[in-house]
Enzyme design. Structure first.
Site, mmCIF file in Angstrom:
data_model
loop_
_atom_site.group_PDB
_atom_site.id
_atom_site.type_symbol
_atom_site.label_atom_id
_atom_site.label_comp_id
_atom_site.label_asym_id
_atom_site.label_seq_id
_atom_site.Cartn_x
_atom_site.Cartn_y
_atom_site.Cartn_z
ATOM 1 N N LYS A 83 0.851 -1.189 0.000
ATOM 2 C CA LYS A 83 0.000 0.000 0.000
ATOM 3 C C LYS A 83 0.886 1.238 0.000
ATOM 4 C CE LYS A 83 -4.344 0.791 2.418
ATOM 5 N NZ LYS A 83 -4.989 0.648 3.725
HETATM 6 C C1 E4P Z 1 -8.417 0.989 4.228
HETATM 7 O O1 E4P Z 1 -7.627 0.635 3.394
HETATM 8 C C2 E4P Z 1 -8.391 2.322 4.845
HETATM 9 O O2 E4P Z 1 -7.156 2.563 5.413
HETATM 10 C C3 E4P Z 1 -9.511 2.448 5.844
HETATM 11 O O3 E4P Z 1 -10.700 1.965 5.262
HETATM 12 C C4 E4P Z 1 -9.678 3.854 6.377
HETATM 13 O O4 E4P Z 1 -10.849 3.930 7.136
HETATM 14 P P1 E4P Z 1 -11.153 5.132 8.150
HETATM 15 O O5 E4P Z 1 -11.369 6.365 7.360
HETATM 16 O O6 E4P Z 1 -12.375 4.695 8.891
HETATM 17 O O7 E4P Z 1 -9.940 5.249 9.044
#
Ligand code: E4P
Length: 220
Positions: A83
């Site tokens: 990522k």
């Molecule tokens: C997933 O890849 C993201 O990091 C995550 O869904 C972020 O979610 P949030 O905005 O609730 O922290």
């Protein structure tokens, strides 16, 4: 639509995995911090029982170090998606890592143009953040629709991974908008199962069944 679980809590993933609902897992630095564990230990433990993509996020902000970190993380298992953030340096790292046939998830996407750039940089997944856009009164669902249209217009194979999902309505709406994947916190996946009429109907069936005095399995 595929479901990824958005957590670094291994027990919660294992419980959901047993239902056959889990196609992959996403983590991020905040989720790793919350787990209180080492990133490599958590990712290895998940990758050992979930065959689908497991996203592990780099911590560097310059492309050369992101690439080194990504290569290091990719050694944990063949199902690791690296990522990287949607920055200029992140796109450079995306291109370099995808050219090595590694899966890359480009995260922190808040606009259709950003998603277009990530696809051109060879991303396997683009992660538009629905909830965080709605937090600032912007249209998260419209973003998913726009990216779907753009990717279909040009035949990009980058999968739309709807992220920052906060409730069941988000899940339904990203499915309607054509997201390929929704990454969902464990509790929301559990909540999707529930409906008051299911509980009410089951109570009535159980009472009526009891009144028959029958058993399906006789005691041996
Ligand atoms: C997933 O890849 C993201 O990091 C995550 O869904 C972020 O979610 P949030 O905005 O609730 O922290």
């Amino acid at each position: 639509m595929k479901f990824f679980v958005d957590t670094a809590e291994v027990d919660a993933i294992r419980e959901l995995f047993e239902t056959g609902l889990v196609d992959g897992v996403t983590t991020n630095p905040s989720l790793i911090a919350k787990s209180g564990r080492l990133i490599k230990d958590v990712i290895k433990e998940i990758a050992d029982f979930v065959p689908g993509p497991i996203s592990a996020e780099v911590a560097a902000t310059d492309a050369p170090t992101m690439i080194k970190e990504g290569l290091h993380l990719s050694e944990i298992g063949s199902n690791i998606a690296i990522k990287v953030p949607l920055t200029f340096e992140g796109l450079k790292a995306c291109r370099a890592l995808s050219d090595r046939n590694l899966m890359v998830n480009v995260t922190l996407c808040f606009s259709a143009n950003q998603a277009l750039l990530a696809a051109k940089a060879g991303a396997s997944f683009i992660s538009p953040f629905i909830g965080r856009l709605e937090d600032i009164d912007e249209d998260g669902m419209g973003l998913i629709e726009d990216i779907r249209l753009i990717y279909d217009n040009y035949g990009f194979e980058t999968e739309i991974l709807a992220a920052s999902i906060r409730n069941g309505a988000h899940v339904k709406n990203v499915a309607l908008a054509g997201a390929d994947v929704a990454t969902v916190p464990p509790q929301i996946l559990h909540d999707l199962v529930k409906h008051p009429l299911t509980d009410k109907g089951l109570d009535a069936f159980l009472k009526d069944w009891e009144s028959t005095g029958q058993v399906i399995l006789s005691k041996e």
